[in-house]
Design an enzyme around this catalytic site. Structure first.
Site, PDB file in Angstrom:
ATOM      1  CG  HIS A 195      -3.260   3.316   2.513  1.00  0.00           C
ATOM      2  ND1 HIS A 195      -3.758   3.019   1.260  1.00  0.00           N
ATOM      3  CD2 HIS A 195      -3.361   2.176   3.253  1.00  0.00           C
ATOM      4  CE1 HIS A 195      -4.129   1.749   1.246  1.00  0.00           C
ATOM      5  NE2 HIS A 195      -3.904   1.220   2.436  1.00  0.00           N
TER       6      HIS A 195
ATOM      7  CG  ASN B 241      -6.724  -0.939   1.465  1.00  0.00           C
ATOM      8  OD1 ASN B 241      -6.027  -0.498   0.557  1.00  0.00           O
ATOM      9  ND2 ASN B 241      -6.223  -1.426   2.589  1.00  0.00           N
TER      10      ASN B 241
ATOM     11  CB  CYS C   1      -0.943   0.016   1.206  1.00  0.00           C
ATOM     12  SG  CYS C   1      -2.033  -1.400   1.241  1.00  0.00           S
TER      13      CYS C   1
HETATM   14  O1  UT7 Z   1      -3.728  -1.258   3.924  1.00  0.00           O
HETATM   15  C1  UT7 Z   1      -3.416  -1.854   5.133  1.00  0.00           C
HETATM   16  C2  UT7 Z   1      -4.157  -3.156   5.139  1.00  0.00           C
HETATM   17  N1  UT7 Z   1      -5.184  -3.432   6.022  1.00  0.00           N
HETATM   18  C3  UT7 Z   1      -5.787  -2.646   6.957  1.00  0.00           C
HETATM   19  O2  UT7 Z   1      -5.507  -1.518   7.157  1.00  0.00           O
HETATM   20  C4  UT7 Z   1      -6.845  -3.280   7.792  1.00  0.00           C
HETATM   21  C5  UT7 Z   1      -6.712  -2.933   9.237  1.00  0.00           C
HETATM   22  N2  UT7 Z   1      -7.704  -3.582  10.059  1.00  0.00           N
HETATM   23  C6  UT7 Z   1      -9.017  -3.280  10.005  1.00  0.00           C
HETATM   24  O3  UT7 Z   1      -9.434  -2.454   9.229  1.00  0.00           O
HETATM   25  C7  UT7 Z   1      -9.929  -3.955  10.996  1.00  0.00           C
HETATM   26  O4  UT7 Z   1      -9.171  -4.721  11.907  1.00  0.00           O
HETATM   27  C8  UT7 Z   1     -11.007  -4.856  10.328  1.00  0.00           C
HETATM   28  C9  UT7 Z   1     -12.041  -3.998   9.636  1.00  0.00           C
HETATM   29  C10 UT7 Z   1     -10.370  -5.806   9.337  1.00  0.00           C
HETATM   30  C11 UT7 Z   1     -11.721  -5.692  11.380  1.00  0.00           C
HETATM   31  O5  UT7 Z   1     -12.289  -4.855  12.363  1.00  0.00           O
HETATM   32  P1  UT7 Z   1     -12.058  -5.171  13.926  1.00  0.00           P
HETATM   33  O6  UT7 Z   1     -12.837  -4.191  14.659  1.00  0.00           O
HETATM   34  O7  UT7 Z   1     -10.567  -5.212  14.149  1.00  0.00           O
HETATM   35  O8  UT7 Z   1     -12.719  -6.590  14.059  1.00  0.00           O
HETATM   36  P2  UT7 Z   1     -12.064  -7.976  14.528  1.00  0.00           P
HETATM   37  O9  UT7 Z   1     -11.138  -8.510  13.477  1.00  0.00           O
HETATM   38  O10 UT7 Z   1     -11.512  -7.821  15.899  1.00  0.00           O
HETATM   39  O11 UT7 Z   1     -13.354  -8.905  14.589  1.00  0.00           O
HETATM   40  C12 UT7 Z   1     -14.430  -8.643  15.497  1.00  0.00           C
HETATM   41  C13 UT7 Z   1     -15.527  -9.646  15.227  1.00  0.00           C
HETATM   42  C14 UT7 Z   1     -15.034 -11.094  15.150  1.00  0.00           C
HETATM   43  O12 UT7 Z   1     -16.015 -11.909  15.735  1.00  0.00           O
HETATM   44  P3  UT7 Z   1     -15.873 -12.428  17.255  1.00  0.00           P
HETATM   45  O13 UT7 Z   1     -14.579 -13.159  17.306  1.00  0.00           O
HETATM   46  O14 UT7 Z   1     -15.876 -11.178  18.089  1.00  0.00           O
HETATM   47  O15 UT7 Z   1     -17.078 -13.297  17.416  1.00  0.00           O
HETATM   48  C15 UT7 Z   1     -14.955 -11.377  13.680  1.00  0.00           C
HETATM   49  O16 UT7 Z   1     -15.119 -12.735  13.378  1.00  0.00           O
HETATM   50  O17 UT7 Z   1     -16.125  -9.377  13.944  1.00  0.00           O
HETATM   51  C16 UT7 Z   1     -16.130 -10.582  13.166  1.00  0.00           C
HETATM   52  N3  UT7 Z   1     -16.026 -10.210  11.757  1.00  0.00           N
HETATM   53  C17 UT7 Z   1     -17.094  -9.903  10.989  1.00  0.00           C
HETATM   54  N4  UT7 Z   1     -18.404  -9.856  11.257  1.00  0.00           N
HETATM   55  C18 UT7 Z   1     -19.229  -9.491  10.261  1.00  0.00           C
HETATM   56  C19 UT7 Z   1     -14.905 -10.099  11.018  1.00  0.00           C
HETATM   57  N5  UT7 Z   1     -15.219  -9.713   9.773  1.00  0.00           N
HETATM   58  C20 UT7 Z   1     -16.555  -9.591   9.723  1.00  0.00           C
HETATM   59  C21 UT7 Z   1     -17.472  -9.225   8.714  1.00  0.00           C
HETATM   60  N6  UT7 Z   1     -18.786  -9.170   9.031  1.00  0.00           N
HETATM   61  N7  UT7 Z   1     -17.071  -8.893   7.477  1.00  0.00           N
END
Ligand code: UT7
Length: 336
Positions: free
Chosen positions: A263, A293, A113
């Site tokens: 970004h 993204n 990125c």
């Molecule tokens: O360019 C650089 C590359 N990437 C990034 O910058 C991404 C950086 N990270 C993020 O943007 C965030 O971490 C995410 C958007 C990917 C995830 O958000 P989060 O608030 O960190 O969620 P999490 O991964 O901690 O997941 C929370 C819950 C989980 O369920 P449990 O374990 O609490 O039951 C996940 O399984 O949300 C669940 N989950 C979803 N639920 C519905 C994960 N993805 C989804 C989804 N829809 N798409």
């Protein structure tokens, strides 16, 4: 002193719009979850005639028109991408042929990125020694081909697109004083960083890889793999530190910056960054809601939109910040 000046910008987004409602039909997710956790409403997905080099070429052609520079005048075509059309030749060589930049040399660079920011830094270094050089720098991705559409952790985040700019050396001022130098247009300063030790938090294996660093169960083909929560924390901290260090070194206050183009990864990352930099929210350019993204394409697409919306006035200070796989990150100040 010669500075690298952006002469023109362009961008190209695929026609197909994928909404959060569409994703609800594909994986166990909801519009509410995606919107509240990422700020993304739609993203673009490449289709026929929209392969990486084709999006890149269209963005490039718009940048050439905006810069009033012909393809034959371009000396270097560089494409920042982690999803090249082929492993070889480079995407840049395809673009060179597509747009008719027959006098240029061409190559790709991959810093995930942060690729476009790294590319700007590289262009600045070329121009410092060859100020007449005209460089076409493109950030272009077709990430949709490298996403596991059954993995709700990643498939909701990414999109396709391309952005481009044309750079050359600024006219040398005859008698450069500290004041005139400070006001001189072009790339003012940048800082770039990498930390390969954390690669497993965000990676994409090669197709048909026999990579011995991965366990068998980790070889899922060649799709994006991400430990989102950790990437999130690193992204905020790294971009904040890079930007604050750069401003400090240049003795520039965040209040003197007219526009911040980070970004576009996640609205929560952007909001936290804005808060930690002490910046006004309206000075931060945001289009992650529309395109998700787009990795190396995200900053140049945003730069082009900001340019076309007249949010960049001559003499304005623009701050770019990026973070991506590698990890790679950095920031840059440009006097527009
Ligand atoms: O360019 C650089 C590359 N990437 C990034 O910058 C991404 C950086 N990270 C993020 O943007 C965030 O971490 C995410 C958007 C990917 C995830 O958000 P989060 O608030 O960190 O969620 P999490 O991964 O901690 O997941 C929370 C819950 C989980 O369920 P449990 O374990 O609490 O039951 C996940 O399984 O949300 C669940 N989950 C979803 N639920 C519905 C994960 N993805 C989804 C989804 N829809 N798409």
């Amino acid at each position: 002193m010669h500075r690298a000046v952006v002469l023109g910008t362009g961008s190209c987004l695929p026609r197909r719009v994928l909404t959060n409602d569409d994703l609800e039909q594909m994986v166990d997710t909801s519009d509410e979850w995606i919107t509240s956790r990422t700020g993304i409403h739609t993203r673009r997905i490449a289709g026929d005639g929209e392969q990486n080099y084709q999006l890149a070429s269209q963005a490039a052609e718009k940048a050439l028109v905006s810069a009033k520079v012909s393809a034959e005048e371009i000396d270097l075509v560089a494409v920042a991408t982690l999803t090249p059309h082929m492993m070889m030749p480079s995407c840049a060589c395809f673009v060179q042929t597509e747009i008719g930049a027959k006098n240029a040399f061409a190559f790709d660079l991959n810093a995930a990125c942060s690729g476009f920011l790294y590319g700007l830094d590289m262009a600045e270094k070329y121009i410092a020694t060859k100020p007449d050089m005209k460089i076409l720098l493109i950030g272009s991705e077709t990430l949709s081909a490298r996403i596991n559409w059954q993995d709700r952790n990643t498939c909701i985040l990414f999109g396709d697109g391309a952005g481009a700019c044309v750079l050359t050396g600024a006219m040398e001022t005859t008698r450069t004083t500290r004041t005139t130098e400070a006001k001189q247009r072009g790339i003012v300063a940048s800082n770039l960083y990498s930390d390969g030790s954390l690669w497993k938090l965000l990676y994409m294996d090669s197709p048909a890889s026999r990579n011995p660093d991965l366990l068998l169960e980790e070889r899922n083909g060649c799709f994006m793999q991400m430990t989102g929560r950790d990437v999130f924390k690193h992204a905020v901290r790294a971009m904040e530190k890079a930007a604050l260090d750069l401003l400090d070194l240049q003795q520039i206050s965040i209040q003197d910056v007219s526009l911040i183009i980070p970004h576009q990864a996640n609205i929560r990352i952007l909001n936290k960054l804005t808060e930690r930099l002490g910046a006004d929210q309206e000075k931060v350019f945001i289009n992650v809601d529309k395109y998700g993204n787009t990795s190396a394409a995200s900053i140049p697409i945003a730069l082009d939109e900001a340019n076309r919306q007249n949010r960049l006035k001559q003499g304005d200070l623009v701050l770019l910040c990026s973070f991506g796989g590698g990890f790679t990150w950095g920031s840059m100040l440009i006097r527009w």
